[in-house]
Motif scaffolding. Structure first.
Motif, short mmCIF file in Angstrom:
data_model
loop_
_atom_site.label_atom_id
_atom_site.label_comp_id
_atom_site.label_asym_id
_atom_site.label_seq_id
_atom_site.Cartn_x
_atom_site.Cartn_y
_atom_site.Cartn_z
N ALA A 32 0.86 -1.18 0.00
CA ALA A 32 0.00 0.00 0.00
C ALA A 32 0.90 1.23 0.00
CB ALA A 32 -0.92 -0.01 1.22
N ALA A 113 -3.55 3.76 -1.91
CA ALA A 113 -4.25 2.60 -1.36
C ALA A 113 -5.29 2.95 -0.30
CB ALA A 113 -3.23 1.62 -0.79
N ASP A 114 -5.15 4.08 0.35
CA ASP A 114 -6.12 4.45 1.38
C ASP A 114 -7.54 4.52 0.82
OD1 ASP A 114 -4.06 4.56 3.17
OD2 ASP A 114 -3.89 6.73 3.15
N ASP A 117 -8.97 1.06 1.15
CA ASP A 117 -8.46 0.46 2.38
C ASP A 117 -9.26 -0.76 2.81
OD1 ASP A 117 -6.51 0.60 4.51
OD2 ASP A 117 -8.18 1.18 5.82
N LEU A 120 -8.09 -4.07 1.18
CA LEU A 120 -6.72 -4.53 1.37
C LEU A 120 -6.67 -5.67 2.38
CD1 LEU A 120 -4.92 -1.07 1.49
CD2 LEU A 120 -5.14 -2.62 -0.47
N HIS A 126 3.12 -1.29 4.13
CA HIS A 126 2.75 0.10 3.86
C HIS A 126 4.04 0.85 3.55
CE1 HIS A 126 -1.46 0.26 5.17
NE2 HIS A 126 -1.12 -0.62 6.08
#
Length: 165
Positions: A32, A113-114, A117, A120, A126
């Protein structure tokens, strides 16, 4: 969560960082990636691609959401490199199919990627890249899996990366 923060002095060092960290990656790893526009997320991904022997040019999948690259070098049985940029998505609603790629034996680098989220997996890496000058970056790697952070730190030290923490 285990972490390491290193100073990256230029674009070549960011590419090399991706190459070095690839030896610790494994099938179905999700990375991420966070950082401002131009921070180096795609540059880091280029390093992963180089380590895996990807022949195609790696560039941002901003307008296509995802690009899939074929490795020609076997590192830890990683079958593909999935490069996602979900910046243009509003949220993960309706994009659940993206998560299917996370379990196909490749390494998935997810920029922004947030935004997805909730899609994931629990065990992932991260990375956060922060601009500190025109060329220099702070690269924070947080591991939420069984990867040995001390081995990573030793690899980075032996390759002349300045470890901040």
């Amino acid at each position: 969560m285990k972490e390491v923060v290193v100073k990256v002095i230029n674009q070549d060092a960011m590419i090399n960082l991706g190459k070095l960290l690839t030896q610790y990656m494994y099938p179905s790893l999700v990375i991420a990636a966070r950082g401002d526009l131009g921070a180096g997320k795609t540059t880091f991904t280029k390093g992963i691609g180089l380590a895996l022997g990807v022949k195609r040019t790696i560039n941002s999948p901003t307008f296509t959401i995802m690009k899939i690259y074929e490795p020609t070098i076997n590192i830890n049985n990683i079958e593909k490199l999935y490069h996602l940029d979900v910046y243009r998505l509003n949220d993960s609603s309706g994009d659940d199919a993206l998560s299917e790629y996370f379990d196909l034996g490749g390494v998935s680098v997810v920029e922004w990627a947030d935004i997805i989220d909730d899609l994931l997996p629990e065990n992932l890496w991260h990375i956060t890249i922060t601009n500190i000058s025109l060329n220099e970056r702070l690269f924070k790697l947080e591991l939420n899996d069984d990867t040995n952070i001390e081995s990573i730190k030793e690899t980075l030290r032996s390759n002349n990366y300045e470890i901040i923490n």
